[in-house]
Design an enzyme around this catalytic site. Structure first.
Site, PDB file in Angstrom:
ATOM      1  N   SER A  14      67.160 -17.229  45.104  1.00 38.69           N
ATOM      2  CA  SER A  14      68.618 -17.238  44.957  1.00 38.69           C
ATOM      3  C   SER A  14      69.185 -17.839  46.236  1.00 38.69           C
ATOM      4  O   SER A  14      68.882 -17.366  47.335  1.00 38.69           O
ATOM      5  CB  SER A  14      69.141 -15.807  44.790  1.00 38.69           C
ATOM      6  OG  SER A  14      70.508 -15.756  45.180  1.00 38.69           O
ATOM      7  N   HIS A  39      67.783 -20.191  41.323  1.00 37.28           N
ATOM      8  CA  HIS A  39      68.696 -19.197  40.739  1.00 37.28           C
ATOM      9  C   HIS A  39      70.034 -19.340  41.458  1.00 37.28           C
ATOM     10  O   HIS A  39      70.109 -19.147  42.685  1.00 37.28           O
ATOM     11  CB  HIS A  39      68.100 -17.803  40.960  1.00 37.28           C
ATOM     12  CG  HIS A  39      68.936 -16.671  40.444  1.00 37.28           C
ATOM     13  ND1 HIS A  39      68.851 -16.209  39.146  1.00 37.28           N
ATOM     14  CD2 HIS A  39      69.866 -15.913  41.067  1.00 37.28           C
ATOM     15  CE1 HIS A  39      69.698 -15.191  39.008  1.00 37.28           C
ATOM     16  NE2 HIS A  39      70.314 -14.993  40.155  1.00 37.28           N
ATOM     17  N   ASP A  41      73.935 -18.225  41.762  1.00 35.41           N
ATOM     18  CA  ASP A  41      74.811 -17.105  41.424  1.00 35.41           C
ATOM     19  C   ASP A  41      76.260 -17.560  41.322  1.00 35.41           C
ATOM     20  O   ASP A  41      76.875 -17.910  42.334  1.00 35.41           O
ATOM     21  CB  ASP A  41      74.690 -16.011  42.480  1.00 35.41           C
ATOM     22  CG  ASP A  41      73.335 -15.313  42.421  1.00 35.41           C
ATOM     23  OD1 ASP A  41      72.644 -15.255  43.446  1.00 35.41           O
ATOM     24  OD2 ASP A  41      72.979 -14.847  41.329  1.00 35.41           O
ATOM     25  N   MET A  43      79.983 -16.482  40.626  1.00 37.30           N
ATOM     26  CA  MET A  43      80.784 -15.250  40.638  1.00 37.30           C
ATOM     27  C   MET A  43      82.264 -15.623  40.550  1.00 37.30           C
ATOM     28  O   MET A  43      82.707 -16.544  41.260  1.00 37.30           O
ATOM     29  CB  MET A  43      80.521 -14.469  41.923  1.00 37.30           C
ATOM     30  CG  MET A  43      79.064 -14.054  42.096  1.00 37.30           C
ATOM     31  SD  MET A  43      78.831 -13.139  43.632  1.00 37.30           S
ATOM     32  CE  MET A  43      77.047 -12.993  43.650  1.00 37.30           C
ATOM     33  N   HIS A  73      73.130 -17.787  37.056  1.00 38.55           N
ATOM     34  CA  HIS A  73      73.426 -16.359  36.866  1.00 38.55           C
ATOM     35  C   HIS A  73      74.936 -16.202  36.831  1.00 38.55           C
ATOM     36  O   HIS A  73      75.594 -16.218  37.866  1.00 38.55           O
ATOM     37  CB  HIS A  73      72.801 -15.552  38.014  1.00 38.55           C
ATOM     38  CG  HIS A  73      73.006 -14.067  37.858  1.00 38.55           C
ATOM     39  ND1 HIS A  73      72.660 -13.170  38.834  1.00 38.55           N
ATOM     40  CD2 HIS A  73      73.514 -13.321  36.840  1.00 38.55           C
ATOM     41  CE1 HIS A  73      72.950 -11.949  38.428  1.00 38.55           C
ATOM     42  NE2 HIS A  73      73.474 -12.017  37.206  1.00 38.55           N
ATOM     43  N   MET A  75      77.942 -14.353  36.702  1.00 38.64           N
ATOM     44  CA  MET A  75      78.609 -13.062  36.911  1.00 38.64           C
ATOM     45  C   MET A  75      80.114 -13.296  36.748  1.00 38.64           C
ATOM     46  O   MET A  75      80.892 -13.333  37.724  1.00 38.64           O
ATOM     47  CB  MET A  75      78.257 -12.496  38.294  1.00 38.64           C
ATOM     48  CG  MET A  75      76.813 -12.010  38.350  1.00 38.64           C
ATOM     49  SD  MET A  75      76.162 -11.787  40.005  1.00 38.64           S
ATOM     50  CE  MET A  75      75.671 -13.470  40.370  1.00 38.64           C
ATOM     51  N   MET A 146      68.945  -6.313  36.704  1.00 38.86           N
ATOM     52  CA  MET A 146      69.491  -6.262  38.067  1.00 38.86           C
ATOM     53  C   MET A 146      68.951  -5.035  38.776  1.00 38.86           C
ATOM     54  O   MET A 146      68.989  -3.927  38.236  1.00 38.86           O
ATOM     55  CB  MET A 146      71.017  -6.218  38.032  1.00 38.86           C
ATOM     56  CG  MET A 146      71.689  -7.481  37.514  1.00 38.86           C
ATOM     57  SD  MET A 146      71.224  -8.979  38.389  1.00 38.86           S
ATOM     58  CE  MET A 146      71.914  -8.664  40.006  1.00 38.86           C
ATOM     59  N   GLY A 151      76.937  -8.924  42.923  1.00 36.92           N
ATOM     60  CA  GLY A 151      78.094  -9.353  43.723  1.00 36.92           C
ATOM     61  C   GLY A 151      77.711  -9.864  45.096  1.00 36.92           C
ATOM     62  O   GLY A 151      78.410 -10.699  45.670  1.00 36.92           O
ATOM     63  N   GLY A 154      71.322  -9.562  49.827  1.00 37.01           N
ATOM     64  CA  GLY A 154      70.966  -8.723  50.969  1.00 37.01           C
ATOM     65  C   GLY A 154      71.119  -7.234  50.753  1.00 37.01           C
ATOM     66  O   GLY A 154      71.098  -6.459  51.701  1.00 37.01           O
ATOM     67  N   ASP A 180      66.196  -9.079  39.676  1.00 39.98           N
ATOM     68  CA  ASP A 180      67.112  -9.757  40.600  1.00 39.98           C
ATOM     69  C   ASP A 180      67.874  -8.743  41.445  1.00 39.98           C
ATOM     70  O   ASP A 180      68.616  -7.924  40.935  1.00 39.98           O
ATOM     71  CB  ASP A 180      68.116 -10.590  39.779  1.00 39.98           C
ATOM     72  CG  ASP A 180      69.070 -11.379  40.639  1.00 39.98           C
ATOM     73  OD1 ASP A 180      70.051 -11.929  40.084  1.00 39.98           O
ATOM     74  OD2 ASP A 180      68.854 -11.440  41.872  1.00 39.98           O
ATOM     75  N   GLY A 182      67.419  -7.683  45.891  1.00 41.73           N
ATOM     76  CA  GLY A 182      66.646  -6.990  46.920  1.00 41.73           C
ATOM     77  C   GLY A 182      65.149  -7.117  46.764  1.00 41.73           C
ATOM     78  O   GLY A 182      64.382  -6.338  47.322  1.00 41.73           O
TER      79      GLY A 182
HETATM   80  O1  5SP Z   1      72.864 -11.924  41.599  1.00 44.46           O
HETATM   81  C1  5SP Z   1      72.613 -11.550  42.739  1.00 44.46           C
HETATM   82  C2  5SP Z   1      73.581 -10.711  43.494  1.00 44.46           C
HETATM   83  O2  5SP Z   1      74.660 -10.379  42.660  1.00 44.46           O
HETATM   84  C3  5SP Z   1      71.313 -11.900  43.316  1.00 44.46           C
HETATM   85  O3  5SP Z   1      70.808 -13.131  42.757  1.00 44.46           O
HETATM   86  C4  5SP Z   1      71.246 -11.921  44.839  1.00 44.46           C
HETATM   87  O4  5SP Z   1      71.905 -13.045  45.317  1.00 44.46           O
HETATM   88  C5  5SP Z   1      69.801 -11.938  45.246  1.00 44.46           C
HETATM   89  O5  5SP Z   1      69.741 -11.921  46.667  1.00 44.46           O
HETATM   90  P1  5SP Z   1      68.845 -10.793  47.397  1.00 44.46           P
HETATM   91  O6  5SP Z   1      69.326  -9.469  46.917  1.00 44.46           O
HETATM   92  O7  5SP Z   1      67.415 -11.062  46.985  1.00 44.46           O
HETATM   93  O8  5SP Z   1      69.082 -11.052  48.864  1.00 44.46           O
HETATM   94 FE   FE2 Z   2      71.557 -13.412  40.730  1.00 48.88          FE
END
Ligand code: 5SP
Ligand code: FE2
Length: 227
Positions: A14, A39, A41, A43, A73, A75, A146, A151, A154, A180, A182
């Site tokens: 991502s 990937h 994101d 938003m 993705h 959102m 998820m 949102g 990190g 997806d 962390g």
């Molecule tokens: O969709 C999302 C957050 O909303 C993810 O795709 C994060 O952007 C992934 O980043 P890490 O959590 O791996 O740092």
């Molecule tokens: Fe994502």
């Protein structure tokens, strides 16, 4: 986990937490580091409390990465609204949130995504039970579970989401299941064991000193679980 005939381990960085002022260079760095897909994101500041980019940015980015699979993705509160314009960018997959079908049924959104020529992914937030997904699993190309509240990148991985992955994998041996939020080398084992084969990882890859080795390590863990 039963042996999977068709499943392939795929690592999709991502780029949310990368240097967005150099988005194309960061995507190139990820591809050169061995990413299987990207990937991205999207938003809208409505479905999630953050704002990133939309199809105008993707329309300029995708031509530089014609051969790279873009997993969008989405959102966004109204996923149906953006299908056509995102399809025109050449993005390959459009992953929307079940919680945001925007007054349409999820099946309407899935149908529209496929009619526009993209693969359909469906995502659920941590608080949404996996049972809510079950009616749509025969219609989609991928499920995204998820492991953070969407949102931001990190955030801390939520291990109690693993039963959701297990449940889908038990029912669908060959469906792409993404995880997806962390995800890192510290928790890839439980994601792979649960049955995820499409691994989104942001900070753990883009902020590492050696993205190639992180990608390779994540991939190895999934391949071992699929063997
Ligand atoms: O969709 C999302 C957050 O909303 C993810 O795709 C994060 O952007 C992934 O980043 P890490 O959590 O791996 O740092
Ligand atoms: Fe994502």
């Amino acid at each position: 986990m039963p042996p999977q005939q068709h499943l392939v381990a795929k690592i999709g960085p991502s780029i949310l937490n990368s240097d967005l002022s150099r988005l194309a260079d960061e995507c190139d760095r990820m591809v050169k580091s061995g990413a299987d897909y990207l990937h991205l994101d999207v938003m809208d500041g409505n479905f999630v409390p953050n704002l990133t980019f939309g199809h105008p940015v993707v329309a300029t980015l995708k031509p530089k990465f014609k051969e790279v699979f873009f997993d969008m993705h989405m959102m966004v509160a109204e996923p149906l609204k953006w299908v056509e314009s995102m399809a025109e960018t050449g993005a390959e997959q459009y992953t929307f949130h079940l919680e945001a079908a925007g007054g349409h049924t999820a099946s309407d959104v899935i149908r529209k995504i496929k009619e526009a020529g993209m693969k359909a992914g469906i995502a659920i937030k941590p608080n949404t039970p996996v049972e809510a997904l079950l009616p749509y699993l025969n219609e989609v190309d991928m499920v995204l579970i998820m492991t953070v509240e969407p949102g931001f990148g990190g955030q801390k991985f939520m291990p109690d989401m693993m039963p959701k992955i297990k449940k889908v994998r038990e029912m669908f041996a060959n469906l792409d299941i993404g995880v997806d939020g962390g995800v890192s080398e510290a928790n890839i084992g439980e994601c792979a064991e649960a049955g995820a084969n499409m691994i989104v990882s942001g900070s753990a890859i883009v902020k590492s000193q050696d993205p190639a080795s992180v990608i390779a390590s994540l991939k190895k863990s999934v391949e071992n679980a699929l063997a």
